[in-house]
Design a protein around this motif. Structure first.
Motif, PDB file in Angstrom:
ATOM      1  N   TYR A   1      51.207  64.108  49.498  1.00 52.60           N
ATOM      2  CA  TYR A   1      50.571  65.102  48.989  1.00 52.60           C
ATOM      3  C   TYR A   1      48.877  64.959  48.905  1.00 52.60           C
TER       4      TYR A   1
ATOM      5  N   ASP B   1      57.716  70.464  46.644  1.00 53.94           N
ATOM      6  CA  ASP B   1      58.289  70.777  47.975  1.00 53.94           C
ATOM      7  C   ASP B   1      58.779  72.231  47.840  1.00 53.94           C
TER       8      ASP B   1
ATOM      9  N   LYS C   1      58.311  65.552  43.136  1.00 58.43           N
ATOM     10  CA  LYS C   1      58.332  65.800  44.605  1.00 58.43           C
ATOM     11  C   LYS C   1      59.086  66.901  44.842  1.00 58.43           C
ATOM     12  N   GLN C   2      60.255  67.098  44.618  1.00 55.14           N
ATOM     13  CA  GLN C   2      61.159  68.576  44.820  1.00 55.14           C
ATOM     14  C   GLN C   2      60.372  69.645  44.103  1.00 55.14           C
TER      15      GLN C   2
END
Length: 216
Positions: free
Chosen positions: A74, A44, A40-41
């Protein structure tokens, strides 16, 4: 330039998959992550990749929840599952929970690249021999996936504690929140999953678990 993101916690397999992608897509750019949180990081920070290659057995996945959560957060990112498991029931569930393809780690490189190219072209792909064994996706599982996707990260943590039979005060201590907050999360979980009590919630959560792999 095609942007790939490999989400797998095994460095050797990440390296092997990177080499395969570089062979089939010489101009591609490849990033890697080793957990759901780092995946996720990465997204992002760098934006949506053209394709996410996801291992189901990875820190933070908790069975199928990682896939469901990434699919919800997403929605524009195609996700291909790369897994050592070849159980048709697992494949069916992965597809019903939003995967665009399922590629066993036992696939030869040419077949792996064929599958990745097919998904990049907008198709749903899995090996022909497995495709014959996978039944049509059930509406019931699609509905359950949509319900699970509405859980927040904290609500999911509470749900996982419920599956372990922990009391509200134990959950509160472990998560550093108040018992009142735990109760509020549990109420929200029941509502979102369409269940009436803890037992029903635990039974529902069992649908997210992967079968145990045979080490023999």
């Amino acid at each position: 330039m095609t942007q790939f993101l490999i989400a797998d916690d095994h460095p050797l397999f990440r390296d092997a998959l990177t080499m395969a992608l570089q062979k089939g897509f010489p101009d591609c750019n490849i990033d890697a992550a080793e957990s759901i949180d780092s995946t996720k990081q990465m997204i992002d920070q760098k934006g949506d990749p053209d394709l996410l290659l996801l291992d189901l057995n990875m820190p933070g996945s908790e069975g199928f929840f990682g896939l469901i959560h990434l699919r919800e957060q997403y929605p524009a990112v195609p996700i291909v599952i790369i897994s050592a498991m070849e159980d048709p029931a697992v494949i069916q569930r992965a597809l019903s929970y939003g995967a665009s393809g399922f590629i066993p780690k036992s696939c030869p490189t040419d077949q792996l690249l064929e599958g990745i190219q097919a998904v990049c072209d907008g198709d749903i792909w899995l090996p022909a021999d497995l495709k014959r064994e996978v039944d049509r996706l059930s509406d019931e599982e699609k509905d359950f996936a949509e319900r699970v996707a509405t859980l927040t990260d904290q609500q999911f943590r509470v749900l996982m504690h419920l599956t372990e039979g922990r009391l509200n005060k134990q959950i509160a201590y472990d998560l550093s929140i108040s018992e009142a907050t735990v109760k509020a999360h549990i109420t929200a979980i029941f509502r979102k999953l369409g269940v009436q009590n803890r037992t029903q919630a635990v039974i529902a959560a069992s649908k997210l678990q992967l079968p145990q792999e045979n080490d023999s």
